[in-house]
Write a protein that holds these residues in place. Structure first.
Motif, PDB file in Angstrom:
ATOM      1  N   ALA A   1       0.824  -1.212   0.000  1.00  0.00           N
ATOM      2  CA  ALA A   1       0.000   0.000   0.000  1.00  0.00           C
ATOM      3  C   ALA A   1       0.855   1.258   0.000  1.00  0.00           C
ATOM      4  CB  ALA A   1      -0.944   0.000   1.205  1.00  0.00           C
ATOM      5  N   VAL A   2       1.896   1.292   0.845  1.00  0.00           N
ATOM      6  CA  VAL A   2       2.723   2.514   0.916  1.00  0.00           C
ATOM      7  C   VAL A   2       3.653   2.613  -0.289  1.00  0.00           C
ATOM      8  CG1 VAL A   2       2.553   2.701   3.421  1.00  0.00           C
ATOM      9  CG2 VAL A   2       4.451   1.415   2.416  1.00  0.00           C
ATOM     10  N   ALA A   3       3.979   1.466  -0.906  1.00  0.00           N
ATOM     11  CA  ALA A   3       4.759   1.525  -2.143  1.00  0.00           C
ATOM     12  C   ALA A   3       3.927   2.151  -3.263  1.00  0.00           C
ATOM     13  CB  ALA A   3       5.219   0.124  -2.547  1.00  0.00           C
ATOM     14  N   LEU A   4       2.641   1.838  -3.275  1.00  0.00           N
ATOM     15  CA  LEU A   4       1.744   2.399  -4.286  1.00  0.00           C
ATOM     16  C   LEU A   4       1.428   3.863  -4.010  1.00  0.00           C
ATOM     17  CD1 LEU A   4      -0.743  -0.602  -4.560  1.00  0.00           C
ATOM     18  CD2 LEU A   4       0.711   0.246  -6.418  1.00  0.00           C
ATOM     19  N   GLU A   5       1.326   4.217  -2.721  1.00  0.00           N
ATOM     20  CA  GLU A   5       0.983   5.593  -2.337  1.00  0.00           C
ATOM     21  C   GLU A   5       1.873   6.011  -1.164  1.00  0.00           C
ATOM     22  OE1 GLU A   5      -2.882   8.057  -0.720  1.00  0.00           O
ATOM     23  OE2 GLU A   5      -3.233   6.409  -2.119  1.00  0.00           O
ATOM     24  N   PRO A   6       3.052   6.564  -1.442  1.00  0.00           N
ATOM     25  CA  PRO A   6       4.027   6.859  -0.396  1.00  0.00           C
ATOM     26  C   PRO A   6       3.552   7.840   0.679  1.00  0.00           C
ATOM     27  CG  PRO A   6       5.083   6.851  -2.534  1.00  0.00           C
ATOM     28  CD  PRO A   6       3.611   6.785  -2.795  1.00  0.00           C
ATOM     29  N   SER A   7       2.529   8.618   0.403  1.00  0.00           N
ATOM     30  CA  SER A   7       2.037   9.571   1.407  1.00  0.00           C
ATOM     31  C   SER A   7       0.833   9.039   2.184  1.00  0.00           C
ATOM     32  CB  SER A   7       1.644  10.886   0.726  1.00  0.00           C
ATOM     33  OG  SER A   7       0.598  10.673  -0.214  1.00  0.00           O
TER      34      SER A   7
ATOM     35  N   PRO B   1      12.431  -0.942  11.444  1.00  0.00           N
ATOM     36  CA  PRO B   1      11.438  -0.646  10.413  1.00  0.00           C
ATOM     37  C   PRO B   1      10.176   0.009  10.963  1.00  0.00           C
ATOM     38  CG  PRO B   1      12.385  -2.815  10.061  1.00  0.00           C
ATOM     39  CD  PRO B   1      12.884  -2.349  11.390  1.00  0.00           C
ATOM     40  N   ALA B   2       9.786  -0.346  12.189  1.00  0.00           N
ATOM     41  CA  ALA B   2       8.599   0.281  12.786  1.00  0.00           C
ATOM     42  C   ALA B   2       8.839   1.772  12.992  1.00  0.00           C
ATOM     43  CB  ALA B   2       8.258  -0.385  14.113  1.00  0.00           C
ATOM     44  N   ALA B   3      10.020   2.123  13.486  1.00  0.00           N
ATOM     45  CA  ALA B   3      10.355   3.538  13.685  1.00  0.00           C
ATOM     46  C   ALA B   3      10.321   4.287  12.363  1.00  0.00           C
ATOM     47  CB  ALA B   3      11.726   3.674  14.343  1.00  0.00           C
ATOM     48  N   ARG B   4      10.836   3.667  11.319  1.00  0.00           N
ATOM     49  CA  ARG B   4      10.816   4.314  10.002  1.00  0.00           C
ATOM     50  C   ARG B   4       9.375   4.550   9.548  1.00  0.00           C
ATOM     51  NH1 ARG B   4      10.184   2.408   4.720  1.00  0.00           N
ATOM     52  NH2 ARG B   4      10.906   3.915   3.171  1.00  0.00           N
ATOM     53  N   ALA B   5       8.513   3.561   9.765  1.00  0.00           N
ATOM     54  CA  ALA B   5       7.114   3.710   9.358  1.00  0.00           C
ATOM     55  C   ALA B   5       6.444   4.850  10.112  1.00  0.00           C
ATOM     56  CB  ALA B   5       6.364   2.401   9.582  1.00  0.00           C
ATOM     57  N   PHE B   6       6.701   4.948  11.416  1.00  0.00           N
ATOM     58  CA  PHE B   6       6.113   6.046  12.186  1.00  0.00           C
ATOM     59  C   PHE B   6       6.659   7.401  11.733  1.00  0.00           C
ATOM     60  CE2 PHE B   6       5.429   2.733  15.654  1.00  0.00           C
ATOM     61  CZ  PHE B   6       4.078   2.595  15.373  1.00  0.00           C
ATOM     62  N   ARG B   7       7.940   7.458  11.386  1.00  0.00           N
ATOM     63  CA  ARG B   7       8.507   8.712  10.856  1.00  0.00           C
ATOM     64  C   ARG B   7       7.796   9.120   9.560  1.00  0.00           C
ATOM     65  NH1 ARG B   7      13.665   6.198  11.921  1.00  0.00           N
ATOM     66  NH2 ARG B   7      14.698   7.098  13.749  1.00  0.00           N
ATOM     67  N   GLU B   8       7.561   8.136   8.700  1.00  0.00           N
ATOM     68  CA  GLU B   8       6.887   8.430   7.434  1.00  0.00           C
ATOM     69  C   GLU B   8       5.474   8.936   7.684  1.00  0.00           C
ATOM     70  OE1 GLU B   8       8.031   8.522   4.396  1.00  0.00           O
ATOM     71  OE2 GLU B   8      10.037   7.827   4.907  1.00  0.00           O
ATOM     72  N   ALA B   9       4.769   8.335   8.629  1.00  0.00           N
ATOM     73  CA  ALA B   9       3.413   8.788   8.943  1.00  0.00           C
ATOM     74  C   ALA B   9       3.422  10.211   9.499  1.00  0.00           C
ATOM     75  CB  ALA B   9       2.764   7.839   9.948  1.00  0.00           C
ATOM     76  N   LEU B  10       4.460  10.539  10.262  1.00  0.00           N
ATOM     77  CA  LEU B  10       4.553  11.873  10.858  1.00  0.00           C
ATOM     78  C   LEU B  10       4.835  12.965   9.833  1.00  0.00           C
ATOM     79  CD1 LEU B  10       6.444  10.980  14.135  1.00  0.00           C
ATOM     80  CD2 LEU B  10       4.305  12.285  14.042  1.00  0.00           C
ATOM     81  N   ARG B  11       5.295  12.604   8.658  1.00  0.00           N
ATOM     82  CA  ARG B  11       5.561  13.615   7.633  1.00  0.00           C
ATOM     83  C   ARG B  11       4.304  14.430   7.325  1.00  0.00           C
ATOM     84  NH1 ARG B  11      10.255  13.139   4.528  1.00  0.00           N
ATOM     85  NH2 ARG B  11      11.446  11.214   4.856  1.00  0.00           N
ATOM     86  N   SER B  12       3.154  13.760   7.288  1.00  0.00           N
ATOM     87  CA  SER B  12       1.911  14.466   6.966  1.00  0.00           C
ATOM     88  C   SER B  12       1.103  14.811   8.213  1.00  0.00           C
ATOM     89  CB  SER B  12       1.054  13.622   6.016  1.00  0.00           C
ATOM     90  OG  SER B  12       0.755  12.371   6.589  1.00  0.00           O
ATOM     91  N   ALA B  13       1.581  14.396   9.385  1.00  0.00           N
ATOM     92  CA  ALA B  13       0.869  14.713  10.631  1.00  0.00           C
ATOM     93  C   ALA B  13       1.891  14.895  11.743  1.00  0.00           C
ATOM     94  CB  ALA B  13      -0.115  13.593  10.978  1.00  0.00           C
ATOM     95  N   PRO B  14       2.703  15.965  11.657  1.00  0.00           N
ATOM     96  CA  PRO B  14       3.838  16.103  12.576  1.00  0.00           C
ATOM     97  C   PRO B  14       3.464  16.305  14.040  1.00  0.00           C
ATOM     98  CG  PRO B  14       3.558  18.083  11.238  1.00  0.00           C
ATOM     99  CD  PRO B  14       2.650  17.044  10.668  1.00  0.00           C
ATOM    100  N   ARG B  15       2.182  16.573  14.332  1.00  0.00           N
ATOM    101  CA  ARG B  15       1.760  16.761  15.721  1.00  0.00           C
ATOM    102  C   ARG B  15       0.767  15.668  16.159  1.00  0.00           C
ATOM    103  NH1 ARG B  15       2.950  21.553  18.118  1.00  0.00           N
ATOM    104  NH2 ARG B  15       1.049  21.561  19.386  1.00  0.00           N
ATOM    105  N   ASP B  16       0.805  14.546  15.500  1.00  0.00           N
ATOM    106  CA  ASP B  16      -0.048  13.420  15.883  1.00  0.00           C
ATOM    107  C   ASP B  16       0.531  12.791  17.150  1.00  0.00           C
ATOM    108  OD1 ASP B  16      -0.874  10.560  16.055  1.00  0.00           O
ATOM    109  OD2 ASP B  16      -1.961  11.013  14.205  1.00  0.00           O
TER     110      ASP B  16
END
Length: 206
Positions: free
Chosen positions: A104-110, A130-145
C-alpha cells in the motif's frame, strides 16, 4: 456523592448512545455497499469499501474475501491493499498483513494511515527499526499526531538495538507529545524514558 453518581450515569448513557450511533453508521454503510456489490460484483471500489466497513466494525474475517476480490480486479489499489493488511493483522496474521501494508505505501508513499498501521504491525513483530521508520513516514503528513509521536519516541528511547535507539530524536518527539496532549500519562511516561536514555535521570524521575 449523589451529583457524582448522576454525572457518571450521564457519561455512561452518552457512551451507549455514541456506540449505538456508531453501530448504526456501520450497519447503514454495510447495507449501502452490500447492495452495490450485489448489483455490481466487479466494482473494486464497492468491494474495498464494504471490506473497510467490516474491518471498522471489528469483523476482519468477513472483510477479507471482499478485499481480496477487490485486489483480484485491481491489484494496484492502495486502499484495498491497506484494508487487507489491517484485516490480516487483526486476525493475528501479522507477516501476511505487513506485506500488504508495504504494498500500500509503495503504491501511495504519502498514505499516512497505512504507514501508521505498518508501524504497529512491525512493532508487534519486534521489528523496531522498520517500525520507527514507518512512524517517521506517517509523521511527515501529521507532525503533531500524539499517538505517532509517542510510538516513535518509545521505540527510540527503549529499543535494545544500539542502531535503533536515538536519544535526541526520542526526546524531541516525546516533548512534543507532552505539549500536544497537555501532558497525558502515556506521554509523560514516554518522556521519562527518553530523558533516562539521555542520562537526565533526575528530570525523568520528576
Amino acid at each position: 456523592s449523589a451529583a457524582g453518581i448522576v454525572a457518571t450515569a450521564i457519561a455512561i448513557a452518552g457512551c451507549v448512545h455514541l456506540t449505538r450511533e456508531r453501530n448504526l453508521d456501520y450497519q447503514s454503510n454495510e447495507r449501502i455497499w452490500s447492495a452495490t456489490v450485489a448489483a455490481r460484483p466487479q466494482n473494486s471500489r464497492a468491494l474495498a469499501n464494504l471490506g473497510a466497513t467490516l474491518v471498522e466494525a471489528g469483523r476482519p474475517a468477513e472483510a477479507e474475501p471482499y478485499l481480496r476480490r477487490a485486489l483480484e480486479i485491481r491489484a494496484d489499489y492502495p486502499e484495498a491493499q491497506s484494508g487487507l493488511g489491517v484485516a490480516l493483522c487483526m486476525q493475528g496474521r501479522l507477516e501476511a498483513g505487513v506485506s500488504h501494508l508495504e504494498r500500500a505505501v509503495a503504491l501511495e508513499p504519502s498514505y499516512r494511515d497505512a504507514w501508521r498501521n505498518l508501524g504497529e504491525a512491525l512493532g508487534a513483530l519486534g521489528r523496531r527499526g522498520p517500525a520507527a521508520r514507518a512512524f517517521r513516514e506517517a509523521l511527515r503528513s501529521a507532525p503533531r499526531d500524539a499517538m505517532l509521536l509517542k510510538r516513535l519516541a518509545w521505540i527510540l528511547a527503549t529499543a535494545p538495538e544500539d542502531d535503533v535507539r536515538n536519544g535526541a530524536e526520542a526526546l524531541s518527539a516525546a516533548r512534543l507529545a507532552v505539549e500536544v496532549t497537555g501532558g497525558d500519562a502515556v506521554a509523560l511516561d514516554t518522556l521519562a524514558a527518553a530523558l533516562a536514555e539521555n542520562g537526565q535521570f533526575a528530570e525523568a524521575i520528576s
